[in-house]
Motif scaffolding. Structure first.
Motif, PDB file in Angstrom:
ATOM      1  N   ALA A 131       5.743   2.832   0.426  1.00  0.00           N
ATOM      2  CA  ALA A 131       6.763   2.382  -0.529  1.00  0.00           C
ATOM      3  C   ALA A 131       6.146   1.471  -1.589  1.00  0.00           C
ATOM      4  O   ALA A 131       6.815   0.609  -2.143  1.00  0.00           O
ATOM      5  N   ALA A 135       3.865   5.335  -4.188  1.00  0.00           N
ATOM      6  CA  ALA A 135       5.046   6.006  -3.622  1.00  0.00           C
ATOM      7  C   ALA A 135       6.149   6.123  -4.667  1.00  0.00           C
ATOM      8  O   ALA A 135       6.849   7.136  -4.743  1.00  0.00           O
ATOM      9  N   THR A 155       7.146  -1.470   6.342  1.00  0.00           N
ATOM     10  CA  THR A 155       8.111  -2.515   6.028  1.00  0.00           C
ATOM     11  C   THR A 155       9.383  -1.843   5.494  1.00  0.00           C
ATOM     12  O   THR A 155       9.436  -1.406   4.339  1.00  0.00           O
TER      13      THR A 155
HETATM   14  P1  ATR Z   1      -0.141   1.390  -3.962  1.00  0.00           P
HETATM   15  O1  ATR Z   1       0.237   0.758  -5.267  1.00  0.00           O
HETATM   16  O2  ATR Z   1      -1.468   2.079  -3.978  1.00  0.00           O
HETATM   17  O3  ATR Z   1       0.936   2.259  -3.432  1.00  0.00           O
HETATM   18  P2  ATR Z   1       0.625  -0.852  -2.318  1.00  0.00           P
HETATM   19  O4  ATR Z   1       1.695  -1.200  -3.281  1.00  0.00           O
HETATM   20  O5  ATR Z   1      -0.230  -1.941  -1.772  1.00  0.00           O
HETATM   21  O6  ATR Z   1      -0.398   0.181  -2.954  1.00  0.00           O
HETATM   22  O7  ATR Z   1       1.308  -0.019  -1.108  1.00  0.00           O
HETATM   23  C1  ATR Z   1       0.580   0.354   0.023  1.00  0.00           C
HETATM   24  C2  ATR Z   1       1.486   1.138   0.970  1.00  0.00           C
HETATM   25  O8  ATR Z   1       0.703   1.451   2.128  1.00  0.00           O
HETATM   26  C3  ATR Z   1       2.695   0.375   1.451  1.00  0.00           C
HETATM   27  O9  ATR Z   1       3.719   1.293   1.707  1.00  0.00           O
HETATM   28  C4  ATR Z   1       2.180  -0.249   2.761  1.00  0.00           C
HETATM   29  O10 ATR Z   1       3.197  -0.561   3.680  1.00  0.00           O
HETATM   30  P3  ATR Z   1       3.970  -1.968   3.599  1.00  0.00           P
HETATM   31  O11 ATR Z   1       4.995  -1.832   2.499  1.00  0.00           O
HETATM   32  O12 ATR Z   1       4.588  -2.116   4.932  1.00  0.00           O
HETATM   33  O13 ATR Z   1       2.927  -3.014   3.288  1.00  0.00           O
HETATM   34  C5  ATR Z   1       1.335   0.888   3.278  1.00  0.00           C
HETATM   35  N1  ATR Z   1       0.292   0.426   4.217  1.00  0.00           N
HETATM   36  C6  ATR Z   1      -0.898  -0.124   3.914  1.00  0.00           C
HETATM   37  N2  ATR Z   1      -1.592  -0.422   5.020  1.00  0.00           N
HETATM   38  C7  ATR Z   1      -0.833  -0.036   6.073  1.00  0.00           C
HETATM   39  C8  ATR Z   1      -0.987  -0.061   7.491  1.00  0.00           C
HETATM   40  N3  ATR Z   1      -2.111  -0.535   8.067  1.00  0.00           N
HETATM   41  N4  ATR Z   1       0.001   0.396   8.252  1.00  0.00           N
HETATM   42  C9  ATR Z   1       1.131   0.909   7.688  1.00  0.00           C
HETATM   43  N5  ATR Z   1       1.353   0.961   6.358  1.00  0.00           N
HETATM   44  C10 ATR Z   1       0.385   0.496   5.559  1.00  0.00           C
END
Ligand code: ATR
Length: 284
Positions: A131, A135, A155
């Motif tokens: 998200a 996303a 989250t």
């Molecule tokens: P981007 O702009 O590249 O999408 P971001 O805004 O940092 O990067 O989003 C990263 C996504 O990967 C988020 O959905 C994050 O989940 P959270 O919203 O819960 O933070 C997800 N993500 C990253 N590392 C993760 C992990 N170890 N387990 C589950 N979800 C993860």
């Protein structure tokens, strides 16, 4: 050539950006005068830089992390996708005005259209994992092709904020619901960092998915993520994340250099070669 158009990718840091390889390959292929560089912009200078972009000597630029929102707020005009996503990744100067667009939706759709033609006719339901900013672009792209999106994120609150932004076409679920929803979808998209080099692989059982479904990942290092390997073994169509990177570059090149470029197998292999070099240097 003094008056040849100059463009750049602007970020902080920016040395790992693949954009110069892509645009320089196109300049050479189409025999066009122009240049494309990397511009590392210090955070304290960013806003002033974008506000006075017309004195930079550039005709336009790609904007990358962490300046997509700064650029958005400094543009005189933005396109619909940039407005919806709240972020600009491509800018161009036109009659002294700074115009901003976001080409991530275009890149995502272009990659799927060429990697899995007819993907949006297989069915009209998608799963999106994540998200974040990526996303948001993916969800917007899927909605634009008339798909309903089932959204899963670690989250839940963040997923809810994203869904609320887009209305009833996006539904938020708990991970426990994944096996049931998987049975109904025609496309599965990972936008999280799962599967990226050095990150844990996504632990998902794709067996409930219909055999006609497509699985795609926006991660492109490694090119075949564990998720894509799993999908391939399951006999599903897969589309890797490199296509989105290449396709999102098309509109900017056309704006700055006046020629609509093509994503070719040759371009893919040049970028892959560069990635392999980075890996070797990293090991050295
Ligand atoms: P981007 O702009 O590249 O999408 P971001 O805004 O940092 O990067 O989003 C990263 C996504 O990967 C988020 O959905 C994050 O989940 P959270 O919203 O819960 O933070 C997800 N993500 C990253 N590392 C993760 C992990 N170890 N387990 C589950 N979800 C993860």
């Amino acid at each position: 050539m003094e008056n040849a158009p100059r463009a750049a990718v602007i970020g902080w840091p920016v040395k790992h950006s693949r954009s110069p390889i892509i645009h320089r390959h196109w300049l050479k292929t189409y025999d066009l005068a122009g240049s494309y560089d990397r511009l590392a912009l210090e955070p304290e200078k960013a806003e002033a830089f974008f506000r006075s972009f017309s004195s930079s000597g550039l005709v336009g630029a790609n904007v990358t992390i962490p300046y997509k929102e700064t650029a958005f707020s400094c543009c005189d005009e933005v396109d619909e996708t940039a407005r919806v996503l709240g972020a600009v990744n491509t800018i161009v100067l036109k009659d002294g005005r700074l115009l901003g667009s976001n080409t991530d939706e275009f890149g995502f759709l272009g990659s799927l259209d060429s990697g899995a033609p007819g993907w949006d006719e297989i069915g009209k339901t998608a799963i999106v994992l994540g998200a974040g900013g990526a996303a948001r672009a993916v969800v917007w792209a899927l909605l634009s092709r008339g798909l309903t999106v089932h959204l899963f994120n670690r989250t839940r609150k963040r997923a809810k904020v994203l869904a609320d932004r887009f209305g009833s076409g996006v539904q938020v679920h708990e991970f426990d619901d994944l096996p049931t929803i998987l049975k109904t979808v025609s496309i599965f998209v990972n936008t999280t960092s799962f599967g990226m080099e050095g990150q844990p692989a996504l632990d998902v059982d794709l067996s409930p998915m219909p055999g006609s479904a497509v699985v795609t990942d926006i991660v492109y290092v490694p090119l075949e993520t564990p998720l894509l390997a799993l999908a391939r073994h399951r006999g599903l169509q897969t589309v890797d994340g490199l296509g989105m990177l290449l396709h999102q570059a098309i509109p900017g090149f056309e704006l700055w250099f006046g020629h609509r470029p093509q994503v070719t197998a040759e371009l893919r292999s040049i970028v892959l070669e560069d990635m392999a070099w980075d890996e070797k240097l990293g090991e050295a």
